[in-house]
Design a protein around this motif. Structure first.
Motif, short mmCIF file in Angstrom:
data_model
loop_
_atom_site.label_atom_id
_atom_site.label_comp_id
_atom_site.label_asym_id
_atom_site.label_seq_id
_atom_site.Cartn_x
_atom_site.Cartn_y
_atom_site.Cartn_z
N ALA A 174 0.87 -1.18 0.00
CA ALA A 174 0.00 0.00 0.00
C ALA A 174 0.91 1.22 0.00
CB ALA A 174 -0.89 0.01 1.24
N ASP A 175 0.46 2.27 -0.65
CA ASP A 175 1.33 3.46 -0.68
C ASP A 175 1.22 4.23 0.65
OD1 ASP A 175 -0.91 5.10 -0.79
OD2 ASP A 175 -0.84 5.30 -2.97
N GLU A 176 2.08 5.19 0.78
CA GLU A 176 2.21 5.95 2.03
C GLU A 176 0.89 6.58 2.48
OE1 GLU A 176 5.43 9.15 2.92
OE2 GLU A 176 6.20 7.86 1.30
N THR A 177 0.20 7.21 1.54
CA THR A 177 -1.06 7.88 1.85
C THR A 177 -2.08 6.88 2.36
OG1 THR A 177 -0.57 8.81 -0.32
CG2 THR A 177 -2.39 9.79 0.91
N MET A 178 -2.10 5.74 1.69
CA MET A 178 -3.05 4.70 2.08
C MET A 178 -2.73 4.22 3.50
SD MET A 178 -5.46 3.26 0.08
CE MET A 178 -4.96 2.89 -1.60
N ILE A 179 -1.47 3.96 3.75
CA ILE A 179 -1.06 3.45 5.06
C ILE A 179 -1.33 4.47 6.16
CG2 ILE A 179 1.01 2.86 6.44
CD1 ILE A 179 1.90 1.09 4.15
#
Ligand SMILES: [Cu+2]
Length: 241
Positions: free
Chosen positions: A210-215
């Protein structure tokens, strides 16, 4: 997500007039300009959004055939393809992407008078030359890559392009899950999930990227609805709510 798609469509609609009034130097008259803005086969692709590169070779062989050689042209609607085209023949050749019908019409025109195409869906290459066409396929269906120089199509210079349906992103089904563990540094998240409909996978516990924003929007123990997809070969959470 719906909003995002609408924005994309809107942006496309905005960019179309620019395309329609852009490079069109084969002199087929006004009608075609409007026609091309809504080509069934899709639209010029952006080099930065290429999903795949397909190598294509144009050539003649000893049996008198003229060929467009490449891997099978199976493409999913929505994919942007960079066709990397090399003319290994001794003659000039074209690579034109269009519907079979439109290629057939063009071919008749070309038999009357050789026209050099310079539209984004085509390229003309001298013997030994190479170039590329970047194209976004918009609709499912059977299309064609062809050389429309008089006599070449008849000598075998065409190739079928099968564009398959892709589930519209707005219709994607969300799966349910509970976040078990987050490894923000590695960009990984472990999710105890229900069946992943879009990937045809049963319920289980798996690690996703998952990308940073998602995490940043995730916490351990949280119940989520999400969509996972293969991104560069890794299972990745692409949408979450
Ligand atoms: Cu040709």
């Amino acid at each position: 997500m719906k909003k995002l798609l609408l924005t994309t469509t809107f942006a496309m609609a905005l960019s179309l007039p620019a395309y329609a009034s852009g490079t069109h130097s084969d002199g087929h008259g006004e009608n075609e300009t409007a026609e091309q803005a809504t080509m069934m086969i899709g639209m010029p692709g952006e080099a930065t959004k290429v999903d795949r590169t397909i190598d294509v070779t144009l050539l003649e062989n000893d049996e008198g055939q003229m060929l467009i050689e490449s891997e099978d042209l199976n493409i999913a609607a929505g994919e942007t393809i960079r066709f990397n085209i090399t003319n290994k023949g001794e003659l000039e050749h074209e690579f034109v992407l269009d519907t079979i019908e439109r290629n057939a019409e063009h071919k008749i025109e070309m038999a009357k008078m050789d026209m050099e195409h310079d539209d984004p869906n085509s390229i003309r290459l001298d013997a030994g030359a190479s170039g590329e066409v970047v194209w976004t396929f918009a609709n499912a269906g059977t299309f064609e890559a062809a050389c429309l120089i008089a006599g070449h199509y008849e000598s075998g210079m065409y190739r079928e392009i099968a564009v398959s349906e892709q589930m519209a992103k707005a219709d994607v089904e969300y799966s349910t899950g509970t976040i078990k563990k987050i490894d923000a540094k590695a960009g990984k998240v472990t999710i105890i999930h229900g069946p992943l409909v879009t990937l045809d996978m049963p319920a289980m516990t798996m690690v996703f990227r998952a990308d940073e924003t998602m995490i940043a929007n995730m916490s351990e123990g949280q119940d989520i609805e999400f969509v996972a997809d293969r991104v560069k070969g890794k299972l990745t959470v692409t949408q979450m709510k």
